[in-house]
Design an enzyme around this catalytic site. Sequence first.
Site, PDB file in Angstrom:
ATOM      1  N   TRP A   1      70.800  15.575 -10.908  1.00 13.18           N
ATOM      2  CA  TRP A   1      69.568  16.072 -11.515  1.00 13.18           C
ATOM      3  C   TRP A   1      69.571  15.896 -13.026  1.00 13.18           C
ATOM      4  CZ3 TRP A   1      65.957  15.863  -8.346  1.00 13.18           C
ATOM      5  CH2 TRP A   1      66.118  16.251  -7.016  1.00 13.18           C
TER       6      TRP A   1
ATOM      7  N   ASP B   1      68.324  23.456 -17.350  1.00 12.00           N
ATOM      8  CA  ASP B   1      67.724  23.517 -16.025  1.00 12.00           C
ATOM      9  C   ASP B   1      68.569  24.506 -15.224  1.00 12.00           C
ATOM     10  OD1 ASP B   1      66.964  23.188 -13.395  1.00 12.00           O
ATOM     11  OD2 ASP B   1      67.211  21.011 -13.359  1.00 12.00           O
TER      12      ASP B   1
ATOM     13  N   LYS C   1      64.729  28.660  -4.996  1.00 12.94           N
ATOM     14  CA  LYS C   1      66.106  29.058  -4.702  1.00 12.94           C
ATOM     15  C   LYS C   1      66.250  30.588  -4.753  1.00 12.94           C
ATOM     16  CE  LYS C   1      67.069  24.594  -5.577  1.00 12.94           C
ATOM     17  NZ  LYS C   1      67.392  23.571  -4.588  1.00 12.94           N
TER      18      LYS C   1
END
Length: 363
Positions: free
Chosen positions: A106, A176, A200
């Site tokens: 990511w 992030d 999440k």
Amino acid sequence: MSEFERRIYNFCAGPAMLPTPVMEKAASEFLNYRRSGMSIMEVSHRGKLFEKVLDESLALLRELLSVPENYEIMFLSAGASLHFSALPLNLLQEGESADFAITGIWAKKAMEEALRFNPVKKIYDGEDHKYTEVPELDDSMINPGAAYVYITSNNTLLGSRYPNFPKLTKAPLIADMTSEILSRKIDVSQFGAIFAGAQKNIGPSGLSVLIIRKDLLGRSKRTVPVLMDYALTAKNKSMYNTPPTYSIYMSKLVFEWLKEKGGVDAIEKFNDEKAKLLYDYLDTTSFYQAPVKPSSRSVMNVVFTLQDKNLESKFLAGAEEKGLHGLEGHRLVGGLRASIYNSMPREGILALIDYMKEFEKKA
């Protein structure tokens, strides 16, 4: 036994399981929210009912993370990947650069996207050791003129995280935190901005949260697409366009649940205990292997492999039969992964360990 009590243990990385009390409350309010005669999904985003939901959601998140007043909190109608584009457009002026620490897929994707707009630079890349550890970043590693330093705080795919965050003075730290926000205490003042997809530890997918220092808003002086313009979103209090109202409502319920559980302090202790149970077991057997360096292991995403990879499909099929869902690794990396976010109960970890022991004996 109620329908809710028959729910399986969902180890998916996201969209992830939600707390059962949250689901029960949402179900009870679904058809008739606060005696309005409407579902919360139906009420106007400009009406008083939703306005209160939005205000309470933002206030709860500020309280849970102890967000200072010089930071703006906002909801955006997209997942975390939106910010891969929005960050450079909002924070970098034409020709400016930022530094990226590549600790997984990511972070790499975020840098690749930023390169479409600015000549950003890489200050660390863990690809050579398959991203099994994270670096200790400090000011000496930052390039002259870097407008910010970007990290992925927890690597969902590969199961690593920063045990401690770098304290930088040369440039703002941008993180992030999609797969670990609200799972452990953080000092928000260490960061210029934090963003996270909701799916999440916050709520349903399709929503992201941004926490950003107010002096960074409008920094780039660029013409930014309106739905990615942080300053415009802040000015309109996350309501420039119709926001994902139901996702925000569900997030509020999760924030309330977390506060009732004792807040981030309490959930961090709970999460550490859950992860320790699983890692302690993994470290006692050679049948399963945890590839991430112990000091860099994620508490949210426990990645492991089987000594004999040919047994993976059999392991996953048996797990599903036991009500242990979503243990397959990400399609880009393979292997196995147990995502044990805030909502995963201790009983789910124990059930997984029991199954792993049973499978090893039968293999």
